[in-house]
Design an enzyme around this catalytic site. Structure first.
Site, PDB file in Angstrom:
ATOM      1  N   HIS A   1       0.847  -1.188   0.000  1.00 27.93           N
ATOM      2  CA  HIS A   1       0.000   0.000   0.000  1.00 27.93           C
ATOM      3  C   HIS A   1       0.884   1.240   0.000  1.00 27.93           C
ATOM      4  CE1 HIS A   1      -3.958  -1.772   0.254  1.00 27.93           C
ATOM      5  NE2 HIS A   1      -3.558  -2.563   1.231  1.00 27.93           N
TER       6      HIS A   1
ATOM      7  N   ASP B   1       0.349   7.082  -3.857  1.00 26.38           N
ATOM      8  CA  ASP B   1      -0.644   6.651  -4.841  1.00 26.38           C
ATOM      9  C   ASP B   1      -0.871   7.681  -5.943  1.00 26.38           C
ATOM     10  OD1 ASP B   1      -1.053   4.232  -3.645  1.00 26.38           O
ATOM     11  OD2 ASP B   1      -2.983   4.739  -2.748  1.00 26.38           O
TER      12      ASP B   1
END
Length: 380
Positions: free
Chosen positions: A134, A164
Site C-alpha cells: 500500500h 498513490d
C-alpha cells in the site's frame, strides 16, 4: 478571434481502463477530465472499491461496461476494444493480464500502436515486484515518508497523496501521454511502467539537490520546509483552529513578524539557537486571536500566511469559490478538473455511472460484436 472548444485537449484519445482501485482510476479520471474517451471495464459482481459506485468521484467522467475476463468471450471483447484504442491502463500485479490473454503482446497483435500503461506500487521488476503493498510502504522505502513529520516524532503518513496519486497516478499520466506522442511518430506502442516507488522517489529530487548543496540534513523536522524553521509551520489560534505560515523570503518574513506583532529583539532569524524562543513567541501571538481574526490581518498581504481549512471548508474559501476550484457533480462537492485550458476547454464532468450502465452503448459505438459474458447494470 480565438478558436474555442468544449471537448478538452485530449478529445479523440480513446482509453481502455481495466478497473482497479486507487491510483489507476485517478489517472483515468485525469485523462477523462481532459477530454479523453475513457471506457472503464469492470468485472461482474460487487465493486472492488468500498465506496458506492455512484459516489466514487474517481469514476467520474467516463463510461462503464461489465466484462467477465475469466471467459474467452470477455477477453475477445477487450481485445476488440484495444484494437481501436490509443491507450490501455491496468493496475494488476505483474503477469496477471498476461495470464488472462490481455498482456502487451496480446494487445499489440491487434494494435501495434497501443500504449500499455501499467500502474503498480513496486514496479514490473525487482525483488518486491509480486509483493502486496500500500501507499505507506511504497513511500517508506523511498525516503519520502521519513522526511515528513516533526523532529523527535514519528513520520506522518501524508494520506495517500505522495505515493498513490503524486508518485503513481501523475507519473502514469505523464508517461502515457509521452508514449502516445512518440507512437504518433513511430507507429509503435510501448509499455509505460509507472511504479509508485519510482514516482515518489522522483518527487524527492529537490531534497537530494539541497542535501548535495549542504542546505538540507537527512533528519525530518530540522529543515526549512519540514517545520524545522519557525517561519514555515502551523500554529494554533484562540478558537482551536490553525494558521499556516510560509514566510521564507526575508521581505515576506519582515511583513509577517510586523503584522503578527513579534518584538524586534525576537524577530531575528540568523541565530538558530534563538529559534525555540522565536517559535514560542509566534505561537503565543497566534493563540491570542481566532482564525477569522488572523485571516482579516493577513489576507491580501505578502506575509505568506493562510488559514488551515478542512476538506469541507475549502470549497467556501473566497479565492477557490471565485475560480470554481470545487464544483458539484451529481450532488457531490469535488475538485474541478485541473489544469485549465484557454482554448480546448473540457466539458463539465459527468457523475460516476452505475457499474455496467454503458455496456450496450459502448459496444455499439465502438462497433464491437463479440459477446460479453456478464450481467448488465441493474442485474448484478
Amino acid at each position: 478571434m480565438t478558436e474555442s472548444s468544449t471537448t478538452g485537449p485530449l478529445n479523440g484519445l480513446k482509453v481502455i481502463e481495466l478497473a482497479g482501485i486507487g491510483p489507476g482510476p485517478y489517472a483515468a479520471m485525469l485523462l477523462a477530465d481532459m477530454g479523453a474517451d475513457v471506457v472503464r471495464v469492470e468485472r461482474p459482481g460487487p465493486a472492488a472499491s468500498s465506496v458506492p459506485p455512484e459516489q466514487d468521484v474517481l469514476r467520474r467522467n467516463r463510461r462503464s461496461i461489465v466484462v467477465d475476463l475469466r471467459e474467452p468471450e470477455g477477453v475477445r471483447t477487450v481485445l476488440a476494444l484495444a484494437a481501436q484504442a490509443d491507450v490501455l491502463l491496468e493496475g494488476f500485479r505483474p503477469g496477471v493480464t498476461e495470464r488472462l490473454g490481455l498482456g502487451p503482446a496480446d494487445c499489440w497483435n491487434v494494435n501495434p500502436r497501443l500504449v500499455y500503461g501499467r500502474m503498480t506500487g513496486w514496479g514490473q521488476s525487482g525483488p518486491l515486484a509480486s509483493a502486496t503493498g500500500h501507499d505507506i510502504g511504497y513511500i517508506a522505502i523511498t525516503g519520502a515518508l521519513a522526511s515528513i513529520g516533526r523532529a523527535g516524532q514519528p513520520p506522518v503518513p501524508p494520506v495517500n497523496l505522495v505515493g498513490d496519486f503524486g508518485g503513481g497516478s501523475t507519473f502514469l499520466v505523464i508517461g502515457v501521454l509521452a508514449a502516445v506522442w512518440e507512437a504518433s511518430r513511430s507507429g509503435r506502442g510501448q509499455i509505460v511502467d509507472a511504479a509508485i516507488v519510482d514516482g515518489a522517489s522522483s518527487l524527492t529530487a529537490l531534497l537530494h539537490g539541497l542535501m548535495a548543496a549542504g542546505q538540507w540534513v537527512d533528519q525530518r523536522g530540522h529543515n526549512f520546509l519540514d517545520t524545522g524553521a519557525p517561519w514555515y509551520d502551523t500554529y494554533r489560534t484562540a478558537d482551536d483552529r490553525w494558521m499556516a505560515v510560509g514566510a521564507l523570503e526575508s521581505k515576506f518574513y519582515a511583513e509577517f513578524t510586523q503584522l503578527l506583532g513579534i518584538p524586534e529583539d525576537l524577530a531575528g532569524r540568523d541565530d538558530a539557537s534563538m529559534w525555540p524562543q522565536l517559535r514560542e513567541a509566534i505561537a503565543q501571538a497566534f493563540s491570542a486571536r481566532t482564525q477569522d481574526e488572523w485571516v482579516t490581518v493577513f489576507e491580501g498581504t505578502d506575509a505568506c500566511v493562510a488559514p488551515v481549512l478542512s476538506l469541507t471548508e475549502a470549497a467556501g474559501h473566497p479565492h477557490l469559490a471565485a475560480r470554481d476550484t470545487f464544483i458539484e457533480v451529481g450532488g457531490i462537492t469535488q475538485p474541478a478538473p485541473a489544469p485549465r485550458f484557454s482554448r480546448t476547454v473540457p466539458r463539465r464532468p459527468t457523475p460516476p455511472p452505475p457499474i455496467g450502465a454503458d455496456t450496450a452503448d459502448v459496444l455499439r459505438d465502438w462497433m464491437i460484436t463479440e459477446g460479453v459474458v456478464a450481467p448488465q447494470a441493474g442485474d448484478q
